[in-house]
Design a protein around this motif. Structure first.
Motif, short mmCIF file in Angstrom:
data_model
loop_
_atom_site.label_atom_id
_atom_site.label_comp_id
_atom_site.label_asym_id
_atom_site.label_seq_id
_atom_site.Cartn_x
_atom_site.Cartn_y
_atom_site.Cartn_z
N TRP A 212 0.86 -1.37 0.01
CA TRP A 212 0.07 -0.04 -0.20
C TRP A 212 0.88 1.23 -0.15
CZ3 TRP A 212 -2.01 2.57 4.85
CH2 TRP A 212 -2.92 3.76 4.67
N ASP A 213 0.56 2.17 -0.76
CA ASP A 213 1.49 3.56 -1.00
C ASP A 213 0.88 4.56 0.02
OD1 ASP A 213 -1.02 4.47 -2.05
OD2 ASP A 213 -0.22 4.96 -3.91
N SER A 508 8.43 14.59 1.61
CA SER A 508 9.45 13.59 2.15
C SER A 508 10.77 14.08 2.63
CB SER A 508 9.98 12.35 0.82
OG SER A 508 10.46 13.01 0.15
N ASP A 523 14.15 5.30 -1.01
CA ASP A 523 13.38 4.03 -1.42
C ASP A 523 12.98 3.07 -0.36
OD1 ASP A 523 12.24 2.36 -3.68
OD2 ASP A 523 13.59 0.76 -2.88
N MET A 526 10.52 5.17 1.89
CA MET A 526 9.10 5.18 1.14
C MET A 526 8.41 3.75 1.59
SD MET A 526 8.33 8.26 0.48
CE MET A 526 6.92 7.85 -0.60
N SER A 527 9.45 2.77 1.52
CA SER A 527 8.92 1.28 1.65
C SER A 527 8.33 1.30 3.14
CB SER A 527 9.87 0.37 1.28
OG SER A 527 10.06 0.46 -0.15
N ALA A 530 5.14 3.11 4.01
CA ALA A 530 3.97 2.62 3.47
C ALA A 530 3.57 1.39 4.26
CB ALA A 530 4.19 2.14 2.01
N ARG A 567 8.67 5.93 -10.15
CA ARG A 567 9.01 4.98 -9.10
C ARG A 567 7.51 5.25 -7.82
NH1 ARG A 567 12.14 1.11 -8.28
NH2 ARG A 567 12.53 0.41 -6.05
N TYR A 568 7.21 6.25 -7.59
CA TYR A 568 6.63 6.58 -6.44
C TYR A 568 5.20 7.02 -6.63
CZ TYR A 568 11.09 6.22 -4.12
OH TYR A 568 12.40 5.69 -3.77
N HIS A 569 5.08 7.68 -7.85
CA HIS A 569 3.67 8.06 -8.47
C HIS A 569 3.02 9.27 -7.36
CE1 HIS A 569 3.49 5.12 -11.48
NE2 HIS A 569 4.04 4.36 -10.77
N LYS A 570 3.97 10.02 -7.02
CA LYS A 570 3.53 11.12 -6.20
C LYS A 570 4.03 12.59 -6.70
CE LYS A 570 3.40 8.85 -1.49
NZ LYS A 570 1.77 9.08 -1.38
#
Length: 648
Positions: A212-213, A508, A523, A526-527, A530, A567-570
């Protein structure tokens, strides 16, 4: 329950306005604005189209007023117009997205500052179960948001059931069925919000959340709901839940930001300015500009709208708990930024420009700020000027002929004439790598964005200062660099809930490099975020180029940004960038090369729909040494400074 007075004009005002009384018409539009703004804002979930739809609704209302037969029916008629305009815009957006490539469709990513649920929580000071309801609205299907906007106002006492039925154009029975379905989804969403916020959280829920993002979405609501239904550990989450109707009753409307000007709407109508989407300055001008950029036409960005101004400014302003004066497309410095001055923390020092000697470690224990990917050996902060020592010209708007953009920003440290230079730069926002800006006066054309620099900055005082600074908050500065905030991923994740609790639109940590690298610092952060359900609203990045050839440098910059976005779609904020080569010491391009890169890069950045803001490094320049700075003093721009002034 008490009889809560409803907003909006009474029948006498409607009757007088329909008869042509200009004062009554002024009052009618002003009194309609809060209701229309709240309906449209919640239905569109704070999308940037909100200002267009509010404008169109009010203009159609004014033009059609003479045809209204029963003044007592004005409220239902107005709500129906607003709903129709919302549906039209949703249809237009769906059609447009079907026709564009996936990368171009990224413009549909809304600015997180426009999130109406977050604005409701902040502005109305919602706590506990009321806050949970507001947060739960983020999880609804798009089809339910229109209904939500009307039902919410019905439950707060602003609409009657008849208004809701008339606006939807359905029978009373069908309306009741739809409302019942929507409420069921909202109740499920309340439990999801409560489960994700639990401390400690169900370990099985963490397993369900893998991948989940951290963005609320109907699909994930369904997955989490299945877990809650079957999990014994989560079985008691519904205990003590109060009925939503009881919690919402009597809540006021979200205030309309001052940028919305009813008089200008009436001026446009009486001047015969039809809401023609093809007309220059019309309600769809920003959308046309985006299409022109996608087609390679290079058209200028629409900076303002003729009637209501920018939704980005209008909605972001609501998130500030102090008064603010807004300019189109940006949020200006709150009038009460110094509200915490009674017990201030020690002023945070501002960074020195590259190549400018700062105090030694003995003189200042504050962290240094230097451009990435490698620290400048002379990047220690210089002593901040005392507040109130701004140079002449502070507070002035950008000079005539200087391009202004809601995206364009700059990193700022104290130097002689800093406030005057900031006003002249054309920047619409700035930051100081700190939560305040001592000695720097925010001009009327710009807004300040606070930053929590590193682990030592995560204090109650700093977070309070950040909250007073506006709706945005930048996270840790280059935690992947030993000479910067120097944090492990685990340290950053452990402190992140404190930043989330500030209630701002949160960026971020800004890594120095490798934002697109699998397994890199960003990375892993963010992982981890999430997996824990932590909120990250946009990605902050730094970039410095060592190839001084303009086409190659621009290509390398945009390729990096595109890789991170993919990569993150933000949404992305590029919070430091310039041409500086750190591969062998510190090497700068010629002034002409830096200026050419400024011109080309700003055009390229303007064409990236998901790039919400960018900031040049930095405002100050030492006239005796090479640098990337824009101004040597309050009135003297460098070649790069002149190029930045002219950038769109």
């Amino acid at each position: 329950m008490p009889n809560t007075p409803r907003s909006g004009p009474d029948t006498r005002t409607v009757t007088a306005a329909r008869a042509g009384d200009r004062q009554a018409l002024d009052r009618l539009v002003a009194e309609c604005l809060p209701l229309v703004y709240n309906i449209v804002g919640r239905a569109l979930s704070g999308h940037a189209d909100v200002d267009d739809v509010v404008q169109e609704t009010l203009m159609r209302t004014v033009r059609g007023l003479s045809a209204l037969r029963d003044p007592a029916a004005f409220r239902s008629w107005l709500v129906a117009i607003a709903v129709r305009q919302v549906r039209n815009r949703q249809h237009d957006r769906a059609v447009a997205l079907d026709r564009v490539a996936p990368l171009e469709a990224a413009e549909a990513i809304p600015d997180p500052a426009l999130d109406f649920a977050g604005l409701t929580i902040l502005q109305l000071g919602l706590t506990d179960q009321r806050r949970e309801i507001a947060e739960a609205t983020r999880w609804l299907d798009p089809a339910d948001r229109e209904l939500l906007s009307l039902w919410w106002l019905k439950e707060t006492g602003e609409l009657e059931q008849a208004d809701l039925v008339a606006a939807l154009g359905l029978s009373t029975g069908h309306t009741a069925v739809r409302v019942g379905r929507m409420k069921k989804q909202l109740e499920v969403s309340r439990l999801v919000v409560r489960a994700l916020a639990a401390d400690p959280r169900c370990q099985a829920l963490d397993v369900t959340a893998a991948g989940w993002d951290a963005a609320p979405a109907p699909l994930w609501r369904k997955r989490f709901a299945r877990h809650l239904r079957d999990c014994p550990r989560c079985a008691g989450l519904d205990r003590g839940l109060l009925p939503m109707e009881r919690l919402l009753y009597g809540l006021p409307l979200l205030p309309v930001p001052p940028q919305f000007d009813p008089a200008r709407i009436l001026d446009a109508v009486t001047a015969g300015a039809a809401p023609d989407p093809s007309a220059p300055g019309g309600a769809h001008r920003a959308q046309q500009a985006r299409r022109a950029r996608r087609a390679g036409h290079g058209g200028p960005r629409a900076v303002s709208k003729p009637v209501l101004g920018s939704a980005a400014a209008a909605l972001a302003a609501v998130a500030v708990l102090v008064g603010a004066r807004l300019a189109p497309g940006l949020l200006d410095e709150p009038a009460a930024t110094t509200a915490l001055a009674a017990s201030p923390a020690a002023p945070a020092p501002a960074p020195a420009s590259p190549g400018t000697a700062g105090p030694s470690a003995a003189e200042s224990a504050a962290p240094s700020v230097s451009p990435s990917p490698l620290p400048s050996p002379s990047g220690s902060p210089s002593a901040a000027s005392p507040a109130g020592s701004a140079s002449p010209g502070a507070g002035a708007a950008a000079p005539t002929g200087v391009a202004a953009s809601g995206r364009k920003g700059v990193g700022v440290w104290s130097f002689n004439g800093v406030s005057q230079a900031l006003a002249a730069s054309g920047a619409s926002w700035y930051y100081t790598w700190a939560t305040q800006h001592p000695g720097i006066t925010t001009p009327g054309s710009a807004s300040f964005v606070p930053m929590i620099w590193g682990a030592a900055s995560v204090t109650d005082t700093s977070l309070a200062q950040a909250r007073a600074g506006g709706p945005y908050l930048l996270g840790f500065n280059e935690p992947d660099m030993a000479a910067q905030s120097n944090m492990t991923v685990d340290q950053a994740l452990a402190l992140w809930p404190r930043l989330m609790q500030a209630g701002q639109v949160l960026g971020s940590p800004a890594v120095a490099y490798g934002g697109d690298t699998p397994g890199g610092w960003l990375d892993r952060f963010m992982s981890g975020a999430a997996a824990k359900g932590y909120r990250v609203d946009f990605i902050a990045l730094h970039w410095y180029g060592g190839d001084f050839r303009t086409p190659q440098a621009v290509s390398q910059l945009t390729s990096y940004l595109e890789a991170v976005h993919e990569r993150y779609h933000k949404p992305i904020w590029l919070t430091e960038y310039a041409l500086i080569d750190f591969s062998q010491g510190t090497r700068f391009p010629t002034p002409e090369q830096q200026a050419a890169f400024v011109t080309a890069s700003t055009k390229a950045l303007d064409a990236l729909p998901w790039l919400q803001r960018y900031a040049w490094f930095g405002l100050g320049a030492d006239p005796a040494k090479p640098s990337s700075g824009l101004f040597t003093d309050g009135t003297t721009p460098t070649a790069a400074g002149r190029a930045y002034q002219n950038a769109p």
